[in-house]
Enzyme design. Sequence first.
Site, PDB file in Angstrom:
ATOM      1  N   ASP A   9     -10.456  -7.757   5.165  1.00  0.00           N
ATOM      2  CA  ASP A   9     -11.485  -6.855   5.663  1.00  0.00           C
ATOM      3  C   ASP A   9     -11.824  -7.329   7.081  1.00  0.00           C
ATOM      4  O   ASP A   9     -11.540  -8.474   7.439  1.00  0.00           O
ATOM      5  CB  ASP A   9     -12.707  -6.925   4.739  1.00  0.00           C
ATOM      6  CG  ASP A   9     -13.888  -6.180   5.321  1.00  0.00           C
ATOM      7  OD1 ASP A   9     -13.725  -5.001   5.682  1.00  0.00           O
ATOM      8  OD2 ASP A   9     -14.978  -6.789   5.421  1.00  0.00           O
ATOM      9  N   ASP A  11     -15.053  -6.364   9.412  1.00  0.00           N
ATOM     10  CA  ASP A  11     -16.423  -6.680   9.820  1.00  0.00           C
ATOM     11  C   ASP A  11     -17.133  -7.581   8.821  1.00  0.00           C
ATOM     12  O   ASP A  11     -17.182  -7.294   7.635  1.00  0.00           O
ATOM     13  CB  ASP A  11     -17.213  -5.389  10.036  1.00  0.00           C
ATOM     14  CG  ASP A  11     -16.553  -4.503  11.099  1.00  0.00           C
ATOM     15  OD1 ASP A  11     -15.695  -5.009  11.846  1.00  0.00           O
ATOM     16  OD2 ASP A  11     -16.912  -3.315  11.171  1.00  0.00           O
ATOM     17  N   GLY A  19     -25.808 -11.860  17.105  1.00  0.00           N
ATOM     18  CA  GLY A  19     -27.240 -11.821  16.806  1.00  0.00           C
ATOM     19  C   GLY A  19     -27.534 -11.105  15.509  1.00  0.00           C
ATOM     20  O   GLY A  19     -26.861 -11.297  14.508  1.00  0.00           O
ATOM     21  N   CYS A 108     -11.215  11.077   0.921  1.00  0.00           N
ATOM     22  CA  CYS A 108      -9.821  10.753   1.241  1.00  0.00           C
ATOM     23  C   CYS A 108      -9.303   9.736   0.227  1.00  0.00           C
ATOM     24  O   CYS A 108     -10.034   9.283  -0.644  1.00  0.00           O
ATOM     25  CB  CYS A 108      -9.759  10.150   2.651  1.00  0.00           C
ATOM     26  SG  CYS A 108     -10.617   8.573   2.739  1.00  0.00           S
TER      27      CYS A 108
HETATM   28 ZN   LIG Z   1      -9.810   7.657   4.647  1.00  0.00          ZN
END
Ligand SMILES: [Zn+2]
Length: 188
Positions: A9, A11, A19, A108
Amino acid sequence: MNAKAVFLDRDKTILLPHGGEKYIYRVEDFFIPESYIEALRNLIESGFLLFVVTNQGRIAKGHLTEEDVEELHHCLDLILKYNGVFITKYEFCPHNPRGSLAPYNVICGCRKPKTGMIDVICDSRDIHKAGSWMVGDSEIDMLAGRNSGLRTIQVMTGSEYDSRYADFIEIDLVSAVSRILKEDEKSG
Ligand SMILES: [Zn+2]
């Protein structure tokens, strides 16, 4: 010969926001600790292919564009390559059924916890799933990994509670990588 891989992954797993920022949209929003880069390099040296699989559903909300995501990945890739870390492929899902921007506001098959992004990679390369891993900070990462037949590690650098779909829980990417290398050694 089939390859073992680590699906990452993005993020709050390999990139940390500056911060108190909640989201990473652009190049100036993130940093990647030196120790994380070294950990990723250890995976490469142990024969793992690396893939980034990230939901970027805020595209569907109009907060950023596909070009912004591509630009961030390009920049990240420069930093990593300079340090000897090669990401084989970056996959992102721009969809979100709760968004307002067509054509992205649809259901999706790629938005995690769905397995579309991982499937595309495994189908186009000869990935040995049982020897491969999904590492992420959230429940949806653990579900996507498990449903794809990967082993899963949750890192606690996001804000989530422990996922019951995680095979292991580790404090951050560095300890997740140590875990992978240890388990990989065990399974020979
Ligand atoms: Zn997608």
